[in-house]
Structures are given as structure tokens and as C-alpha cells.
Design a protein around this motif. Structure first.
Motif, PDB file in Angstrom:
ATOM      1  N   LEU A 105       0.943  -1.151  -0.004  1.00  0.00           N
ATOM      2  CA  LEU A 105      -0.227  -0.094   0.139  1.00  0.00           C
ATOM      3  C   LEU A 105       0.943   1.368  -0.174  1.00  0.00           C
ATOM      4  O   LEU A 105       0.590   2.283  -0.640  1.00  0.00           O
ATOM      5  N   ASP A 106       1.983   0.939   0.581  1.00  0.00           N
ATOM      6  CA  ASP A 106       2.897   2.291   0.773  1.00  0.00           C
ATOM      7  C   ASP A 106       3.369   2.548  -0.782  1.00  0.00           C
ATOM      8  O   ASP A 106       3.474   3.913  -1.197  1.00  0.00           O
ATOM      9  N   THR A 109       0.429   4.192  -2.868  1.00  0.00           N
ATOM     10  CA  THR A 109       0.135   5.581  -2.782  1.00  0.00           C
ATOM     11  C   THR A 109       1.288   6.434  -2.843  1.00  0.00           C
ATOM     12  O   THR A 109       0.828   7.623  -2.991  1.00  0.00           O
ATOM     13  N   ALA A 305      -8.698   6.496  -7.524  1.00  0.00           N
ATOM     14  CA  ALA A 305      -8.596   6.450  -6.162  1.00  0.00           C
ATOM     15  C   ALA A 305      -9.648   5.253  -5.420  1.00  0.00           C
ATOM     16  O   ALA A 305      -9.196   4.509  -4.813  1.00  0.00           O
ATOM     17  N   LEU A 308      -8.733   1.592  -5.406  1.00  0.00           N
ATOM     18  CA  LEU A 308      -7.811   0.850  -4.548  1.00  0.00           C
ATOM     19  C   LEU A 308      -8.361   0.424  -3.322  1.00  0.00           C
ATOM     20  O   LEU A 308      -8.193  -0.580  -2.673  1.00  0.00           O
ATOM     21  N   LEU A 341      -5.719   2.576   4.341  1.00  0.00           N
ATOM     22  CA  LEU A 341      -5.208   3.633   3.221  1.00  0.00           C
ATOM     23  C   LEU A 341      -4.552   5.016   3.869  1.00  0.00           C
ATOM     24  O   LEU A 341      -3.758   5.331   3.398  1.00  0.00           O
ATOM     25  N   SER A 345      -1.015   6.504   3.315  1.00  0.00           N
ATOM     26  CA  SER A 345      -0.868   7.878   2.387  1.00  0.00           C
ATOM     27  C   SER A 345       0.162   8.623   3.182  1.00  0.00           C
ATOM     28  O   SER A 345       0.176   9.941   2.779  1.00  0.00           O
TER      29      SER A 345
END
Length: 346
Positions: A105-106, A109, A305, A308, A341, A345
Motif C-alpha cells: 500500500l505504501d 499510494t 482512487a 484501490l 489507506l 498515505s
């Protein structure tokens, strides 16, 4: 816009046809270490490379399309984003690493590129018709849903490379729940607009074949916001193929079964017959519509967006289902997707 397919199996062949039918986007090459699959790609006019690095030495793609087995998805997603490429990925898109998604996820994003899940069932015309009915003001609020997927066995891969990889837990990460389950989950959230909160699941092996390391049958109940329950049944142990989707509203109903659509709006019953293509493993028409949507998302990345969140929610539901099944069907609360999420972010 040009792209490269990673892994050239049955689904990738369907993707290739889909690209050919989509103006403004094309696929020019593949990465596949299997000589026979590389030859198959060359036979349809694609350049073929053994490794990702070799491909980058000769190509300058705008995106990659990951069609490899699940255990390689995270690595290729990372490679694509690291090299500043848009990334499409077949299901199951996100696979947990040590029970977590934080690192992936890192990467997603932090990247300035579109990350796009290949949730192709959303682009089946017959299911788009279903969505139109659900969104009709005369349908009312969604009260519940039931989806059922019956198959006579798991999808068999290409003979040149481990055709039964879907039954290998080290490659597939599970059985039908990990393979076909995502289609049911993302469709359920997409069509109903509801947010999953908790899951109860039972799994088993009903076919009694020699593929016993993973489940071939699963039954899920997903508890959603608004006190809505969604029931999902998936199996590879049926004696016949059947695809069934039913949603109940406060003022209407709609059911899709194979090529038939029946719905009730305003007290009037309607029946239509449409080619569903549920039994076409390549789904090339669906892919053409999906790639057109991907192209729009690259032009308007802010629209990507929600995808995701949809992808992560799908994976969290599947993870919770496995946890529930291991505990004989107890309810398992879901981690809030938006919290994960938001953490990625920062």
C-alpha cells in the motif's frame, strides 16, 4: 499508450484480444520465461522476453499488465511502480505479506501512476444491466443479495506450465475462495454499494479429488452497513455450470442467471435474454470495455482512487473468510479499509 503483459497464459491471451479492440491503447510485448508461451506470444505479433529487466532493455512501455499467478503479483506491482509505469493486475490483486498489506500500500499510494485492478466482471453487459436496475429510483434501498457460482472444476492453466497451479496453496494462496471469491466480493460491493463489516465463512472439499491442499467450495455471509447481508456461494465441485446473482430492494428485485435477466420495478415484471459470456474464459469483450476504462483513469487519475479501496476491501473480506473458516464459521470483524489507506498515505 503501449503496454507489456507479464505472463502469457489463457487470461493474457484474452487481454491481448481486448487490447486489439480498444482504440488508443495497445500491448506490444510480453514477459514469460516459458519458451512455449513466448512462442505463443510471438505467433500473435508480440515481442517476447524472458525477464522484466530484459524487457526494459528493449522496450519503453507506459504500463504493465500482470497476468501471472498470485504469488508473484506483489513483486511485479513493485517493479512496475518503481519504474514509473501504470500497473494493471489480475485477481487476486493484493495478497497479504505476513498477514499485512502495509508495504504494498505504501508503494501504491506513493507512486504517481494509476494502479488498476482487473475486476472484469464489472464490465459484463448483463451485470451492467443489473446495476442499472439497482440504481433505478423505483428499486428502493438494497436489502440483501445472494450470488452463486457453480463450476465443474477449477480453471486449468496452460499445459506448458503447471496447469493445476490454482490448487497449489504456495502459488495460489488458497483455493476457490482466493481464486473466484474476489469476483463475487467486488461485484457484491460494486452492485449493492454496501460496505462489508464482518464475515462468516465455511469451506470444504466436496469433489474428493486429489487436489486436497486447498478448498474447492466456500459459503460466505457478509454483514454490511445498513443491516444488509450478502450471501456468496462458490464451488468447483458442481455437476454443472451456473452463474446466479440476485439483489433484493425495498421496492424491486433483480436476478441474473446465466443469460437471463428478470427484474421487478414499479410493480411490473420484466424479462430479458442477453449473452452473458460467463462461460468464455477469455472474456475479451469485457476486457475491451475494462481497458477503455483504464485509459480514462490514466487521463483522470483522481478517478482511480476508489479502485484501490475496492481492491483492498476485496482482499480483506477474503482474508477474514479464511480466518472465519478456520474457526468453524465464527464472525470475523473486518479491519476498516480507510484506516489502512490513510496510514499508507502518510
Amino acid at each position: 499508450m503501449n503496454g507489456v503483459i507479464i505472463g502469457y497464459g489463457t487470461i493474457a491471451a484474452g487481454h491481448t484480444i481486448g487490447y486489439q479492440r480498444t482504440p488508443g491503447i495497445d500491448v506490444v510485448a510480453v514477459v514469460d520465461p516459458t519458451p512455449a508461451r513466448a512462442a505463443a506470444a510471438r505467433s500473435v505479433g508480440l515481442r517476447a522476453y524472458t525477464t522484466f529487466d530484459q524487457m526494459l532493455d528493449h522496450e519503453t512501455p507506459d504500463f504493465i499488465d500482470i497476468c501471472t499467478p498470485p504469488n508473484t503479483h506483489a513483486d511485479y506491482i513493485g517493479l512496475g511502480l518503481h519504474h514509473d509505469l501504470h500497473v494493471l493486475c489480475e485477481k487476486p490483486v493484493l495478497m497479504p505479506h505476513d498477514g499485512h498489506y502495509d508495504h504494498l500500500l505504501d508503494q501504491i499510494t506513493a507512486a504517481d501512476k494509476v494502479f488498476y485492478p482487473c475486476h472484469n466482471y464489472k464490465f459484463a453487459p448483463i451485470l451492467a444491466t443489473m446495476q442499472q436496475v439497482v440504481h433505478d429510483p423505483d428499486f428502493g434501498d438494497v436489502l440483501g443479495a445472494r450470488f452463486r457460482t457453480l463450476r465443474r472444476g477449477h480453471a486449468v492453466g496452460v499445459g506448458e506450465w503447471n496447469p493445476h497451479w490454482r490448487r497449489d496453496p504456495l502459488i495460489a494462496g488458497g483455493g476457490i475462495l482466493r481464486d473466484h471469491g474476489p469476483h463475487s466480493v467486488y461485484l457484491a460491493t460494486h452492485l449493492t454499494g454496501r460496505t462489508p463489516l464482518a464475515v462468516s465463512c465455511l469451506t470444504g472439499n466436496m469433489r474428493h479429488d486429489h487436489h486436497t491442499d486447498t478448498e474447492d467450495t466456500a459459503k460466505l455471509i457478509i454483514r454490511c452497513d445498513g443491516d444488509v447481508s450478502i450471501e456468496l456461494d462458490v464451488t468447483w465441485a458442481a455437476g454443472y455450470r451456473n452463474s446466479y446473482y440476485s439483489i433484493i430492494g425495498s421496492a424491486g428485485t433483480v436476478t441474473v442467471e446465466n443469460n437471463d435477466v428478470q427484474y421487478s420495478l414499479g410493480g411490473n415484471l420484466h424479462h430479458d435474454t442477453l449473452p452473458s459470456n460467463f462461460d468464455d474464459p477469455q472474456h475479451s469483450d469485457w476486457f475491451a470495455a475494462m481497458f477503455a476504462d483504464f485509459l480514462v483513469k490514466t487521463q483522470h487519475p483522481e478517478q482511480a482512487a476508489p479502485l484501490l479501496a475496492e481492491t483492498l476491501t476485496t482482499s480483506l473480506v477474503i482474508d477474514a473468510a479464511y480466518t472465519s473458516a478456520a474457526a468453524e464459521g465464527r464472525w470475523v470483524e473486518l479491519q476498516p479499509c480507510q484506516q489502512l489507506l490513510a496510514g499508507a498515505s502518510r
